[in-house]
Design a protein around this motif. Structure first.
Motif, PDB file in Angstrom:
ATOM      1  N   TRP A 121       0.838  -1.204   0.000  1.00 18.07           N
ATOM      2  CA  TRP A 121       0.000   0.000   0.000  1.00 18.07           C
ATOM      3  C   TRP A 121       0.871   1.252   0.000  1.00 18.07           C
ATOM      4  O   TRP A 121       0.566   2.234  -0.682  1.00 18.07           O
ATOM      5  CB  TRP A 121      -0.963  -0.021   1.178  1.00 18.07           C
ATOM      6  CG  TRP A 121      -1.942   1.106   1.166  1.00 18.07           C
ATOM      7  CD1 TRP A 121      -2.064   2.102   2.095  1.00 18.07           C
ATOM      8  CD2 TRP A 121      -2.946   1.384   0.175  1.00 18.07           C
ATOM      9  NE1 TRP A 121      -3.071   2.961   1.748  1.00 18.07           N
ATOM     10  CE2 TRP A 121      -3.629   2.539   0.568  1.00 18.07           C
ATOM     11  CE3 TRP A 121      -3.321   0.749  -1.006  1.00 18.07           C
ATOM     12  CZ2 TRP A 121      -4.669   3.096  -0.166  1.00 18.07           C
ATOM     13  CZ3 TRP A 121      -4.358   1.297  -1.749  1.00 18.07           C
ATOM     14  CH2 TRP A 121      -5.021   2.451  -1.327  1.00 18.07           C
ATOM     15  N   SER A 122       1.979   1.241   0.739  1.00 21.61           N
ATOM     16  CA  SER A 122       2.874   2.414   0.726  1.00 21.61           C
ATOM     17  C   SER A 122       3.474   2.602  -0.667  1.00 21.61           C
ATOM     18  O   SER A 122       3.606   3.732  -1.144  1.00 21.61           O
ATOM     19  CB  SER A 122       3.968   2.293   1.789  1.00 21.61           C
ATOM     20  OG  SER A 122       4.921   1.317   1.442  1.00 21.61           O
ATOM     21  N   ILE A 174      -6.983   6.589  -1.604  1.00 22.59           N
ATOM     22  CA  ILE A 174      -6.138   7.633  -2.167  1.00 22.59           C
ATOM     23  C   ILE A 174      -6.969   8.312  -3.248  1.00 22.59           C
ATOM     24  O   ILE A 174      -7.490   7.639  -4.137  1.00 22.59           O
ATOM     25  CB  ILE A 174      -4.876   7.033  -2.825  1.00 22.59           C
ATOM     26  CG1 ILE A 174      -4.075   6.205  -1.837  1.00 22.59           C
ATOM     27  CG2 ILE A 174      -4.037   8.121  -3.465  1.00 22.59           C
ATOM     28  CD1 ILE A 174      -3.030   5.326  -2.515  1.00 22.59           C
ATOM     29  N   ASN A 219      -8.385   0.751  -0.791  1.00 24.28           N
ATOM     30  CA  ASN A 219      -7.746  -0.431  -0.228  1.00 24.28           C
ATOM     31  C   ASN A 219      -8.824  -1.274   0.453  1.00 24.28           C
ATOM     32  O   ASN A 219      -9.352  -0.903   1.493  1.00 24.28           O
ATOM     33  CB  ASN A 219      -6.680   0.020   0.775  1.00 24.28           C
ATOM     34  CG  ASN A 219      -5.931  -1.114   1.414  1.00 24.28           C
ATOM     35  OD1 ASN A 219      -6.393  -2.248   1.471  1.00 24.28           O
ATOM     36  ND2 ASN A 219      -4.765  -0.793   1.939  1.00 24.28           N
ATOM     37  N   GLU A 252      -8.814   2.332   3.623  1.00 27.79           N
ATOM     38  CA  GLU A 252      -8.122   3.571   3.297  1.00 27.79           C
ATOM     39  C   GLU A 252      -8.241   3.843   1.801  1.00 27.79           C
ATOM     40  O   GLU A 252      -8.334   2.924   0.992  1.00 27.79           O
ATOM     41  CB  GLU A 252      -6.646   3.445   3.686  1.00 27.79           C
ATOM     42  CG  GLU A 252      -5.849   4.707   3.513  1.00 27.79           C
ATOM     43  CD  GLU A 252      -4.395   4.534   3.911  1.00 27.79           C
ATOM     44  OE1 GLU A 252      -3.622   5.458   3.617  1.00 27.79           O
ATOM     45  OE2 GLU A 252      -4.029   3.494   4.485  1.00 27.79           O
ATOM     46  N   THR A 266       2.005   1.661  -3.419  1.00 25.43           N
ATOM     47  CA  THR A 266       0.880   2.111  -4.234  1.00 25.43           C
ATOM     48  C   THR A 266       0.709   3.616  -4.113  1.00 25.43           C
ATOM     49  O   THR A 266       0.515   4.313  -5.115  1.00 25.43           O
ATOM     50  CB  THR A 266      -0.416   1.381  -3.815  1.00 25.43           C
ATOM     51  OG1 THR A 266      -0.262  -0.008  -4.097  1.00 25.43           O
ATOM     52  CG2 THR A 266      -1.630   1.930  -4.536  1.00 25.43           C
ATOM     53  N   ARG A 267       0.765   4.143  -2.884  1.00 24.93           N
ATOM     54  CA  ARG A 267       0.614   5.595  -2.686  1.00 24.93           C
ATOM     55  C   ARG A 267       1.669   6.358  -3.480  1.00 24.93           C
ATOM     56  O   ARG A 267       1.368   7.350  -4.144  1.00 24.93           O
ATOM     57  CB  ARG A 267       0.708   5.943  -1.200  1.00 24.93           C
ATOM     58  CG  ARG A 267      -0.538   5.641  -0.424  1.00 24.93           C
ATOM     59  CD  ARG A 267      -0.542   6.296   0.953  1.00 24.93           C
ATOM     60  NE  ARG A 267       0.586   5.924   1.768  1.00 24.93           N
ATOM     61  CZ  ARG A 267       0.590   4.906   2.631  1.00 24.93           C
ATOM     62  NH1 ARG A 267      -0.484   4.158   2.766  1.00 24.93           N
ATOM     63  NH2 ARG A 267       1.653   4.640   3.344  1.00 24.93           N
ATOM     64  N   ARG A 271       0.777   8.364  -7.401  1.00 19.48           N
ATOM     65  CA  ARG A 271       0.976   9.798  -7.594  1.00 19.48           C
ATOM     66  C   ARG A 271       1.894  10.082  -8.781  1.00 19.48           C
ATOM     67  O   ARG A 271       1.721  11.069  -9.483  1.00 19.48           O
ATOM     68  CB  ARG A 271       1.516  10.431  -6.321  1.00 19.48           C
ATOM     69  CG  ARG A 271       0.490  10.382  -5.208  1.00 19.48           C
ATOM     70  CD  ARG A 271       0.875  11.179  -4.001  1.00 19.48           C
ATOM     71  NE  ARG A 271       0.145  10.912  -2.793  1.00 19.48           N
ATOM     72  CZ  ARG A 271      -1.154  10.902  -2.618  1.00 19.48           C
ATOM     73  NH1 ARG A 271      -1.945  11.103  -3.612  1.00 19.48           N
ATOM     74  NH2 ARG A 271      -1.707  10.670  -1.446  1.00 19.48           N
ATOM     75  N   PRO A 295      -4.021  -4.335  -1.661  1.00 18.02           N
ATOM     76  CA  PRO A 295      -2.819  -3.574  -1.987  1.00 18.02           C
ATOM     77  C   PRO A 295      -1.928  -4.172  -3.078  1.00 18.02           C
ATOM     78  O   PRO A 295      -1.478  -3.450  -3.972  1.00 18.02           O
ATOM     79  CB  PRO A 295      -2.066  -3.493  -0.659  1.00 18.02           C
ATOM     80  CG  PRO A 295      -3.127  -3.608   0.372  1.00 18.02           C
ATOM     81  CD  PRO A 295      -4.148  -4.535  -0.207  1.00 18.02           C
TER      82      PRO A 295
END
Length: 132
Positions: free
Chosen positions: A53-54, A82, A75, A80, A56-57, A61, A97
């Motif tokens: 997931w980190s 984005i 997610n 969560e 993915t963030r 972007r 994720p």
């Protein structure tokens, strides 16, 4: 490979190595796993899911910054989300994720994600070429 990067390599810095190579290793492992039917997505342990997931963030972007519509990546494991973009036309892409990493890398056919939104906007998102 097993010995890791040389002592003077920038990849000897763990954070840089993870950023540059972690997603590559994950994606290529999934490529091999999903290469022959039948296959099922694997259930990631909590630490791996948080890492995915980190990633993915970060990659969302970078990859999706110029879209003509808004995207919400949801997610399914944590709830969560984005949000990317400021358009009124919005599509939600939902999944676990690890599936987002596949999707963002241009492996949309192999990624198990679900799309929500107006049919025209969903068609535009599913037609994106994210392999760049």
């Amino acid at each position: 490979f097993a010995a890791g990067p040389g002592r003077w390599s920038p990849y000897a810095i763990p954070a840089l190595d993870d950023l540059a190579n972690g997603s590559e290793y994950f994606l290529h492992c999934e490529d091999v796993r999903r290469g022959v039917e039948p296959w099922q997505p694997r259930r990631l342990d909590s630490a791996t899911a948080e890492w995915a997931w980190s990633q993915t963030r970060l990659f969302a972007r970078l990859t999706l910054r110029r879209l003509p519509l808004s995207l919400v990546l949801e997610n399914r494991r944590t709830g969560e989300a984005i949000r990317l973009g400021r358009s009124d036309r919005m599509v939600t892409v939902a999944g676990p994720p690890g599936e987002f990493l596949l999707w963002l890398s241009g492996r949309q056919r192999a990624a198990r994600v679900t799309y929500y939104g107006a049919a025209e906007a969903v068609a535009e998102v599913t037609a994106l070429d994210l392999r760049r």
